[in-house]
Design an enzyme around this catalytic site. Structure first.
Site: not given
Ligand code: UDX
Length: 435
Positions: A146, A252, A255, A259, A262, A332
């Site tokens: 997923e 990209l 910051g 977290g 996943c 988390r």
């Molecule tokens: C992620 C994957 O995107 C998804 O495909 C997988 O199924 C589960 O893990 P999710 O954990 O919901 O999903 O969040 P996501 O939107 O991917 O962001 C992950 C983390 O990266 C967040 O903490 C977000 O703030 C950070 N992030 C994301 C950045 O710091 N910079 C970015 O450019 C994008």
């Protein structure tokens, strides 16, 4: 189709409700009676846009039931395993005991026409092992990773950008593929790309995708460190390199880093599993990806302390955001809360606010102060730290905000505000990777 979903957390609850909305008859099973009661009454036990509407629709159709009683799955043809695989305490490896327990609980209810579909993120090799355990039942196993993002889970579940089916060779694989094609018929009608692979490839697709995303974020955050060292601006750098469509601008955003439930645990579990397979060198770089990510939190604290003349003692710090990302109440491995705690341990008087995640944050870290209302949280702050980029924080007005705080110091941990706008309103604006 009659479907069961084992595990009704962020993944399973959305999957169950989404499958019911497609016209399937769904029973969702979870060991947590409170969660089952909430879902049964149409109240999502966590914040996820669009889920409430799907739950209500499922109840109205009479096609969605939640229960703690696993024997209710007996009529289902397809069983989705959607339980968590958290990081083991004190180790990098994933804890797959919930997956094993879910499959064990299904075994008495399986027949030779049943299909068990694993959706949980598991270490490569898990499906092969579980397939052996299912042999006496005659049921087929499939791994169907997923890719949903929290905050977009409903959309991502109903309109995934790809479907991956990891199957066994021969008849069992064909039986599983035919069953899942029927479940996902509407998505296949929408021309969603579908790939049929072996078990190991399907498991690795998920882990590799998350490792790539984590690498992309840590790459730009490493560039942010260089920007800080050289006086460059990482947001302009990201825009300029992102125009090259071989690189792409998505993921990209420099910051505070990644977290959630996943990316952090998945890259660690990948390293642990690669070690077991004797391939640890192949993903040794993920250790550096993790380190870059964790360094950003410390750097954020350093910038804040530096801006406050070298000490947090007696200073009131307002942290905007507790969730690991906007549009979620999931805390988390939240970078925002990690920063809040570090500042509190260094003597800062920290107040945390968030539109959705305060209850979860307070359960996890009760030692911090939480205030739901943004204006109240900002009152008399010596410094404001924007750590989760909820739209309402992006929309803050620098002039109105200035009238609430004691010191006009704003540190933008997500590079989402326009520095000139805040500086021209008299604020000291600082950010990660920007002059
Ligand atoms: C992620 C994957 O995107 C998804 O495909 C997988 O199924 C589960 O893990 P999710 O954990 O919901 O999903 O969040 P996501 O939107 O991917 O962001 C992950 C983390 O990266 C967040 O903490 C977000 O703030 C950070 N992030 C994301 C950045 O710091 N910079 C970015 O450019 C994008």
């Amino acid at each position: 189709m009659k479907i069961s979903v084992i595990g009704c957390g962020y993944l399973g609850a959305v999957h169950a409700a989404a499958m019911a909305s497609l016209g399937h008859e769904v029973v969702g099973v979870d060991v947590d009676a409170d969660k089952v009661a909430a879902l049964t009454s149409g109240r999502p036990p966590f914040f996820e846009p669009g889920l409430s509407e799907l739950l209500v629709k499922g109840q109205e159709l009479g096609s969605l039931e939640f229960t703690t009683d696993v024997s209710r799955v007996a009529d289902s043809q397809i069983h989705f395993v959607c339980v968590g695989t958290p990081q083991k305490p004190g180790e990098f490896a994933a804890d797959v005991t919930y997956v094993d327990a879910a499959v064990d609980s299904l075994v008495p209810h399986l027949t030779s026409t049943s299909v068990v579909v694993g959706k949980s993120t598991v270490p490569v090799g898990t499906a092969e092992r579980l397939a052996v355990a299912l042999v006496p039942t005659g049921a087929a196993l499939m791994w169907n990773p997923e890719f949903l993002r929290e905050g977009h889970a409903v959309e991502d579940t109903l309109h995934p950008n790809r479907l991956v089916y990891g199957v066994a060779d021969g008849e069992a694989g064909e039986q599983a593929t035919a069953g899942l094609d029927e479940v996902y018929a509407t998505m296949l009608d929408e021309q969603t790309p579908r790939m049929v692979t072996d078990f190991a490839t399907a498991e690795l697709v998920k882990t590799a995708a998350n490792s790539f995303l984590a690498t992309k974020i840590s790459f730009i955050n490493a560039m942010a460190e260089l920007c800080e060292a050289s006086g460059a601006d990482v947001t302009q750098l990201a825009d300029a390199i992102g125009i090259d469509d071989r690189i792409g601008r998505k993921f990209l955003n420099a910051g505070l880093g990644f977290g959630g439930g996943c990316l952090p645990k998945d890259i660690r579990a990948f390293m642990a599993r690669a070690g077991e397979l004797g391939a640890d060198q192949a993903v040794a770089f993920l250790k550096e990806i993790d380190s870059i990510n964790m360094r950003r939190r410390v750097r954020m604290v350093d910038i804040a302390r530096d801006t406050l003349d070298g000490s947090f003692i007696g200073k009131k710090i307002t942290v905007l955001g507790a969730a690991f990302k906007p549009n979620s109440d999931d805390v988390r491995d939240s970078p925002a809360l990690a920063v809040a705690r570090l500042i509190a341990t260094q003597g800062g008087v920290v107040t945390v606010t968030d539109p959705q995640a305060i209850d979860n944050a307070a359960m996890t870290f009760p030692e911090l102060n939480y205030v739901a209302d943004t204006s109240q949280a900002l009152a008399d702050a010596d410094a404001v730290l924007l750590l989760t980029e909820w739209q309402e924080y992006r929309d803050l007005d620098p002039v109105a905000t200035a009238s609430l705080v004691a010191g006009k110091v704003l540190i933008d941990g997500r590079n989402v505000l326009t520095p000139e706008v805040w500086r021209s309103a008299g604020w000291t604006y600082r950010a990660l990777g920007r002059p």
